[in-house]
Design an enzyme around this catalytic site. Sequence first.
Site, PDB file in Angstrom:
ATOM      1  CG  ASP A  11      -1.638   1.387   1.348  1.00 35.98           C
ATOM      2  OD1 ASP A  11      -2.429   1.591   0.283  1.00 35.98           O
ATOM      3  OD2 ASP A  11      -1.692   1.920   2.272  1.00 35.98           O
ATOM      4  CD  GLU A 153      -3.117  10.142   6.035  1.00 32.23           C
ATOM      5  OE1 GLU A 153      -2.409  11.073   5.677  1.00 32.23           O
ATOM      6  OE2 GLU A 153      -2.808   8.897   5.315  1.00 32.23           O
ATOM      7  CG  HIS A 187      -7.297   6.823   4.255  1.00 27.66           C
ATOM      8  ND1 HIS A 187      -6.305   5.768   3.686  1.00 27.66           N
ATOM      9  CD2 HIS A 187      -6.343   7.780   5.174  1.00 27.66           C
ATOM     10  CE1 HIS A 187      -5.145   6.095   4.252  1.00 27.66           C
ATOM     11  NE2 HIS A 187      -5.088   6.900   4.814  1.00 27.66           N
TER      12      HIS A 187
HETATM   13  N1  I24 Z   1      -5.190   6.889   9.865  1.00 26.07           N
HETATM   14  C1  I24 Z   1      -4.421   6.937   8.695  1.00 26.07           C
HETATM   15  N2  I24 Z   1      -3.079   7.516   8.559  1.00 26.07           N
HETATM   16  C2  I24 Z   1      -2.631   8.177   9.523  1.00 26.07           C
HETATM   17  C3  I24 Z   1      -4.661   7.653  10.668  1.00 26.07           C
HETATM   18  C4  I24 Z   1      -3.315   8.434  10.664  1.00 26.07           C
HETATM   19  N3  I24 Z   1      -3.119   9.128  11.749  1.00 26.07           N
HETATM   20  C5  I24 Z   1      -4.156   9.015  12.806  1.00 26.07           C
HETATM   21  N4  I24 Z   1      -5.190   7.987  12.089  1.00 26.07           N
HETATM   22  N5  I24 Z   1      -1.616   8.842   9.111  1.00 26.07           N
HETATM   23  O1  I24 Z   1      -4.947   5.912   7.752  1.00 26.07           O
HETATM   24  C6  I24 Z   1      -0.855   8.463   8.061  1.00 26.07           C
HETATM   25  C7  I24 Z   1       0.127   9.849   7.882  1.00 26.07           C
HETATM   26  N6  I24 Z   1       0.383   9.913   6.427  1.00 26.07           N
HETATM   27  C8  I24 Z   1       0.855  11.139   6.417  1.00 26.07           C
HETATM   28  C9  I24 Z   1       1.418  11.101   4.799  1.00 26.07           C
HETATM   29  O2  I24 Z   1       2.286  10.080   4.690  1.00 26.07           O
HETATM   30  C10 I24 Z   1       1.939   8.840   4.848  1.00 26.07           C
HETATM   31  C11 I24 Z   1       1.373   8.684   6.465  1.00 26.07           C
HETATM   32  C12 I24 Z   1      -6.042   5.267   7.975  1.00 26.07           C
HETATM   33  C13 I24 Z   1      -6.032   4.003   8.897  1.00 26.07           C
HETATM   34  C14 I24 Z   1      -5.268   2.948   8.407  1.00 26.07           C
HETATM   35  C15 I24 Z   1      -5.372   1.768   9.402  1.00 26.07           C
HETATM   36  C16 I24 Z   1      -6.477   7.452  12.323  1.00 26.07           C
HETATM   37  C17 I24 Z   1      -6.449   6.026  12.942  1.00 26.07           C
HETATM   38  C18 I24 Z   1      -5.513   5.317  13.801  1.00 26.07           C
HETATM   39  C19 I24 Z   1      -5.659   4.179  13.882  1.00 26.07           C
HETATM   40  C20 I24 Z   1      -6.342   3.284  13.196  1.00 26.07           C
HETATM   41  C21 I24 Z   1      -7.055   3.740  12.350  1.00 26.07           C
HETATM   42  C22 I24 Z   1      -7.242   5.300  12.032  1.00 26.07           C
HETATM   43  F1  I24 Z   1      -4.631   6.144  14.507  1.00 26.07           F
HETATM   44  F2  I24 Z   1      -7.881   5.906  11.108  1.00 26.07           F
HETATM   45  N1  DGL Z   2      -4.231   4.100  -0.258  1.00 25.87           N
HETATM   46  C1  DGL Z   2      -4.829   5.002  -1.063  1.00 25.87           C
HETATM   47  C2  DGL Z   2      -6.116   4.500  -1.838  1.00 25.87           C
HETATM   48  O1  DGL Z   2      -6.522   3.748  -1.589  1.00 25.87           O
HETATM   49  C3  DGL Z   2      -5.283   6.034  -0.440  1.00 25.87           C
HETATM   50  C4  DGL Z   2      -4.250   7.025   0.369  1.00 25.87           C
HETATM   51  C5  DGL Z   2      -3.164   7.735  -0.561  1.00 25.87           C
HETATM   52  O2  DGL Z   2      -3.630   8.662  -1.389  1.00 25.87           O
HETATM   53  O3  DGL Z   2      -2.036   7.368  -0.829  1.00 25.87           O
HETATM   54  O4  DGL Z   2      -6.198   4.968  -2.724  1.00 25.87           O
END
Ligand code: I24
Ligand code: DGL
Length: 275
Positions: A11, A153, A187
């Site tokens: 991913d 996020e 997401h």
């Molecule tokens: N959920 C996702 N990505 C995050 C997040 C989250 N932070 C809090 N939660 N951060 O994805 C990623 C940050 N990015 C920045 C750009 O570069 C890549 C990384 C969706 C969840 C996937 C399981 C909220 C959160 C969490 C735990 C579980 C689920 C959730 F902290 F939505």
């Molecule tokens: N994993 C991506 C998708 O399902 C969403 C996050 C991203 O843009 O990288 O399209």
Amino acid sequence: MFVHQAIAILDSGVGGLTVAKEVMRQLPREKIIYFGDTARAPYGPRSPEQVRLFTEQIVDFLIQFNPKMVVIACNTATAAALDFIAAKLTIPVIGVIHPGARAAISATKTGHVGVIGTVGTIRSGAYPAALIELSPYIQVVSEACPDLVPLVEQGQFDTEHTKEVVRRSLHSMRQNDIDCLILGCTHYPFLRGAIREVMGPGVKLISSAEETAREISTVLYQKGQLSKGEKTPVHQFFCSGDVKMFQTIAWEWLDEEIQLTPIVWHVRRAAGDAV
Ligand code: I24
Ligand code: DGL
């Protein structure tokens, strides 16, 4: 014959953990090797050429573990690279688009289906193509919702602001008389509550993670490649970016400690490339 080979899942970041979790639930004997390209996420706004290149690099990395299958758990990467990767490999390659499309075909009564996803996914037209291939008279409306990934996020699942952004993003979906909406991004299922509120109870919401895990199960069964191991498998995780961030989210989401190894990319970047 005992099949010890793992399932490779990739991913753009942590979103594919939704697919990994479903595989762990539906197929608890299967060993997973997961790669999250957190250093280069998000893929949603990137060009298809770049997403294809990144996906190829990840697959080249994962293939050294001799997996029995590759799962592209990212919708944007599936849209840009599934056919390309599948043509390169001799093992099955599964994406998240076809399983979601199939679930929508079986869920819709009116044949009017909506799809939301990242800019890359929607621009590719991969969902309408998959839907129409399965069922030629289906009517598809699709819309990119670039504001939804940042909401997730930021952990904003259910705030007033979230509801407002979801309402705005789904404006065109509400104007079309759909009875089924594909959440075509890793997401979006986290916003299911807000999306349901905006779309109303008459619209079925389809998440790809469960459907993809079912497809993995079907393909492995058909090939006689389901794992027969007695012991609980030890999964392996890799990420290209911040380890702590990945670990925290994985822990919270999977409810278990994970074996995580950071990977530093040694790839040349094009001048001016915002990686
Ligand atoms: N959920 C996702 N990505 C995050 C997040 C989250 N932070 C809090 N939660 N951060 O994805 C990623 C940050 N990015 C920045 C750009 O570069 C890549 C990384 C969706 C969840 C996937 C399981 C909220 C959160 C969490 C735990 C579980 C689920 C959730 F902290 F939505
Ligand atoms: N994993 C991506 C998708 O399902 C969403 C996050 C991203 O843009 O990288 O399209």
